[in-house]
Scaffold this motif. Structure first.
Motif, PDB file in Angstrom:
ATOM      1  N   SER A  20       0.838  -1.188   0.000  1.00 56.29           N
ATOM      2  CA  SER A  20       0.000   0.000   0.000  1.00 56.29           C
ATOM      3  C   SER A  20       0.873   1.238   0.000  1.00 56.29           C
ATOM      4  O   SER A  20       2.029   1.194   0.426  1.00 56.29           O
ATOM      5  N   ASN A  21       0.301   2.346  -0.463  1.00 58.56           N
ATOM      6  CA  ASN A  21       1.020   3.615  -0.377  1.00 58.56           C
ATOM      7  C   ASN A  21       0.873   4.231   1.019  1.00 58.56           C
ATOM      8  O   ASN A  21       1.470   5.238   1.330  1.00 58.56           O
ATOM      9  N   ILE A  22       0.073   3.594   1.891  1.00 57.99           N
ATOM     10  CA  ILE A  22      -0.050   3.993   3.290  1.00 57.99           C
ATOM     11  C   ILE A  22       0.755   2.981   4.100  1.00 57.99           C
ATOM     12  O   ILE A  22       0.420   1.797   4.147  1.00 57.99           O
ATOM     13  N   ASP A  23       1.829   3.426   4.709  1.00 60.70           N
ATOM     14  CA  ASP A  23       2.766   2.522   5.382  1.00 60.70           C
ATOM     15  C   ASP A  23       2.108   1.613   6.405  1.00 60.70           C
ATOM     16  O   ASP A  23       2.468   0.445   6.539  1.00 60.70           O
ATOM     17  N   SER A  24       1.141   2.133   7.142  1.00 67.06           N
ATOM     18  CA  SER A  24       0.542   1.324   8.208  1.00 67.06           C
ATOM     19  C   SER A  24      -0.379   0.223   7.669  1.00 67.06           C
ATOM     20  O   SER A  24      -0.857  -0.605   8.432  1.00 67.06           O
ATOM     21  N   LEU A  25      -0.628   0.202   6.353  1.00 68.08           N
ATOM     22  CA  LEU A  25      -1.467  -0.835   5.756  1.00 68.08           C
ATOM     23  C   LEU A  25      -0.652  -1.897   5.018  1.00 68.08           C
ATOM     24  O   LEU A  25      -1.214  -2.772   4.372  1.00 68.08           O
ATOM     25  N   ILE A  26       0.664  -1.844   5.101  1.00 66.95           N
ATOM     26  CA  ILE A  26       1.514  -2.864   4.484  1.00 66.95           C
ATOM     27  C   ILE A  26       1.684  -4.004   5.479  1.00 66.95           C
ATOM     28  O   ILE A  26       2.069  -3.783   6.622  1.00 66.95           O
ATOM     29  N   TYR A  27       1.365  -5.220   5.041  1.00 66.13           N
ATOM     30  CA  TYR A  27       1.489  -6.353   5.964  1.00 66.13           C
ATOM     31  C   TYR A  27       1.692  -7.671   5.222  1.00 66.13           C
ATOM     32  O   TYR A  27       1.407  -7.802   4.038  1.00 66.13           O
ATOM     33  N   ASN A  28       2.212  -8.644   5.965  1.00 65.52           N
ATOM     34  CA  ASN A  28       2.287 -10.044   5.545  1.00 65.52           C
ATOM     35  C   ASN A  28       1.240 -10.792   6.355  1.00 65.52           C
ATOM     36  O   ASN A  28       1.149 -10.612   7.576  1.00 65.52           O
ATOM     37  N   ASN A  29       0.456 -11.628   5.695  1.00 64.49           N
ATOM     38  CA  ASN A  29      -0.617 -12.349   6.371  1.00 64.49           C
ATOM     39  C   ASN A  29      -0.466 -13.845   6.133  1.00 64.49           C
ATOM     40  O   ASN A  29      -0.384 -14.294   4.986  1.00 64.49           O
ATOM     41  N   HIS A  30      -0.435 -14.608   7.210  1.00 65.29           N
ATOM     42  CA  HIS A  30      -0.448 -16.073   7.142  1.00 65.29           C
ATOM     43  C   HIS A  30      -1.818 -16.505   7.637  1.00 65.29           C
ATOM     44  O   HIS A  30      -2.229 -16.132   8.741  1.00 65.29           O
ATOM     45  N   ARG A  31      -2.515 -17.294   6.828  1.00 72.22           N
ATOM     46  CA  ARG A  31      -3.907 -17.645   7.143  1.00 72.22           C
ATOM     47  C   ARG A  31      -4.093 -19.154   7.047  1.00 72.22           C
ATOM     48  O   ARG A  31      -3.788 -19.759   6.023  1.00 72.22           O
ATOM     49  N   VAL A  32      -4.603 -19.756   8.125  1.00 71.49           N
ATOM     50  CA  VAL A  32      -4.921 -21.182   8.152  1.00 71.49           C
ATOM     51  C   VAL A  32      -6.434 -21.310   8.279  1.00 71.49           C
ATOM     52  O   VAL A  32      -7.048 -20.688   9.147  1.00 71.49           O
ATOM     53  N   ILE A  33      -7.021 -22.113   7.409  1.00 75.06           N
ATOM     54  CA  ILE A  33      -8.465 -22.313   7.374  1.00 75.06           C
ATOM     55  C   ILE A  33      -8.737 -23.790   7.627  1.00 75.06           C
ATOM     56  O   ILE A  33      -8.089 -24.652   7.028  1.00 75.06           O
ATOM     57  N   PHE A  34      -9.695 -24.072   8.505  1.00 71.31           N
ATOM     58  CA  PHE A  34     -10.016 -25.474   8.768  1.00 71.31           C
ATOM     59  C   PHE A  34     -11.520 -25.648   8.948  1.00 71.31           C
ATOM     60  O   PHE A  34     -12.232 -24.717   9.322  1.00 71.31           O
ATOM     61  N   GLN A  35     -11.974 -26.846   8.636  1.00 74.85           N
ATOM     62  CA  GLN A  35     -13.391 -27.159   8.750  1.00 74.85           C
ATOM     63  C   GLN A  35     -13.549 -28.631   9.109  1.00 74.85           C
ATOM     64  O   GLN A  35     -12.875 -29.495   8.538  1.00 74.85           O
ATOM     65  N   LEU A  36     -14.420 -28.902  10.049  1.00 75.72           N
ATOM     66  CA  LEU A  36     -14.767 -30.264  10.440  1.00 75.72           C
ATOM     67  C   LEU A  36     -16.283 -30.377  10.464  1.00 75.72           C
ATOM     68  O   LEU A  36     -16.970 -29.455  10.908  1.00 75.72           O
ATOM     69  N   SER A  37     -16.810 -31.498   9.992  1.00 80.81           N
ATOM     70  CA  SER A  37     -18.248 -31.720  10.067  1.00 80.81           C
ATOM     71  C   SER A  37     -18.523 -33.166  10.432  1.00 80.81           C
ATOM     72  O   SER A  37     -17.747 -34.072  10.120  1.00 80.81           O
ATOM     73  N   LYS A  38     -19.649 -33.361  11.087  1.00 80.19           N
ATOM     74  CA  LYS A  38     -20.024 -34.685  11.564  1.00 80.19           C
ATOM     75  C   LYS A  38     -21.544 -34.792  11.602  1.00 80.19           C
ATOM     76  O   LYS A  38     -22.216 -33.859  12.063  1.00 80.19           O
ATOM     77  N   ILE A  39     -22.071 -35.887  11.119  1.00 80.67           N
ATOM     78  CA  ILE A  39     -23.491 -36.165  11.258  1.00 80.67           C
ATOM     79  C   ILE A  39     -23.659 -37.005  12.514  1.00 80.67           C
ATOM     80  O   ILE A  39     -23.042 -38.065  12.659  1.00 80.67           O
ATOM     81  N   LEU A  40     -24.475 -36.497  13.446  1.00 80.63           N
ATOM     82  CA  LEU A  40     -24.696 -37.170  14.712  1.00 80.63           C
ATOM     83  C   LEU A  40     -26.000 -37.976  14.669  1.00 80.63           C
ATOM     84  O   LEU A  40     -26.589 -38.166  13.610  1.00 80.63           O
ATOM     85  N   PHE A  41     -26.447 -38.373  15.794  1.00 76.97           N
ATOM     86  CA  PHE A  41     -27.699 -39.109  15.930  1.00 76.97           C
ATOM     87  C   PHE A  41     -28.890 -38.250  15.493  1.00 76.97           C
ATOM     88  O   PHE A  41     -28.824 -37.034  15.509  1.00 76.97           O
ATOM     89  N   TYR A  42     -29.978 -38.877  15.114  1.00 74.18           N
ATOM     90  CA  TYR A  42     -31.201 -38.212  14.664  1.00 74.18           C
ATOM     91  C   TYR A  42     -30.957 -37.230  13.516  1.00 74.18           C
ATOM     92  O   TYR A  42     -31.640 -36.233  13.392  1.00 74.18           O
ATOM     93  N   ASN A  43     -29.946 -37.501  12.714  1.00 76.03           N
ATOM     94  CA  ASN A  43     -29.643 -36.687  11.536  1.00 76.03           C
ATOM     95  C   ASN A  43     -29.311 -35.220  11.883  1.00 76.03           C
ATOM     96  O   ASN A  43     -29.621 -34.308  11.142  1.00 76.03           O
ATOM     97  N   ILE A  44     -28.682 -35.007  13.013  1.00 76.70           N
ATOM     98  CA  ILE A  44     -28.209 -33.679  13.412  1.00 76.70           C
ATOM     99  C   ILE A  44     -26.785 -33.524  12.888  1.00 76.70           C
ATOM    100  O   ILE A  44     -25.951 -34.404  13.066  1.00 76.70           O
ATOM    101  N   THR A  45     -26.517 -32.413  12.229  1.00 77.06           N
ATOM    102  CA  THR A  45     -25.199 -32.135  11.670  1.00 77.06           C
ATOM    103  C   THR A  45     -24.505 -31.052  12.494  1.00 77.06           C
ATOM    104  O   THR A  45     -25.107 -30.033  12.813  1.00 77.06           O
ATOM    105  N   VAL A  46     -23.238 -31.272  12.794  1.00 76.42           N
ATOM    106  CA  VAL A  46     -22.424 -30.286  13.495  1.00 76.42           C
ATOM    107  C   VAL A  46     -21.296 -29.860  12.558  1.00 76.42           C
ATOM    108  O   VAL A  46     -20.621 -30.700  11.968  1.00 76.42           O
TER     109      VAL A  46
END
Length: 128
Positions: A20-46
């Motif tokens: 950026s041309n604004i110094d305070s908006l220059i950054y390095n970003n490390h991003r980890v994304i995760f997702q878990l899903s499970k179908i439980l009893f009575y067809n309830i999904t988490v």
């Protein structure tokens, strides 16, 4: 990935360099994304979904007026760490009940001002 039919999941990593041309908006970003899903009893999904971000700013802080304006206009899932837990139950073939908790924060940020938001949702989903 699938772990012995116990749950389904995925994980990802992204690196972003924001210049950026604004110094305070220059950054390095490390991003980890995760997702878990499970179908439980009575067809309830988490579903558990999360994003962890570690940003390193060139100025070491997000505090000037322009930076604050950017902070307030960025979407939460892009700018902040997030954790979402959603429980769904099919009531009929086309109607589901959803309970959802979302937490957004900048826990790993160098920002002077800390941000945290908790959102609780209850809803009915209609599938057409």
């Amino acid at each position: 990935f699938q772990f012995d039919r116990i749950f389904l999941g995925k994980i990802g990593y992204a690196y972003q360099f924001n210049d950026s041309n604004i110094d305070s908006l220059i950054y390095n970003n490390h991003r980890v994304i995760f997702q878990l899903s499970k179908i439980l009893f009575y067809n309830i999904t988490v579903l558990f979904y999360g994003t962890i971000q570690y940003k390193v700013y060139s100025e070491g802080s997000l505090y000037d007026e322009e930076s604050e304006r950017s902070l307030l206009t960025e979407s939460e899932d892009e700018f902040f760490n997030s954790m979402i837990i959603k429980i769904s139950k099919d009531l009929t073939q086309s109607i589901s009940l959803d309970l959802k908790y979302s937490r957004f924060s900048d826990d790993l940020s160098q920002a002077v001002d800390q941000y945290e938001r908790n959102v609780y949702n209850v809803g009915l989903r209609l599938d057409f």
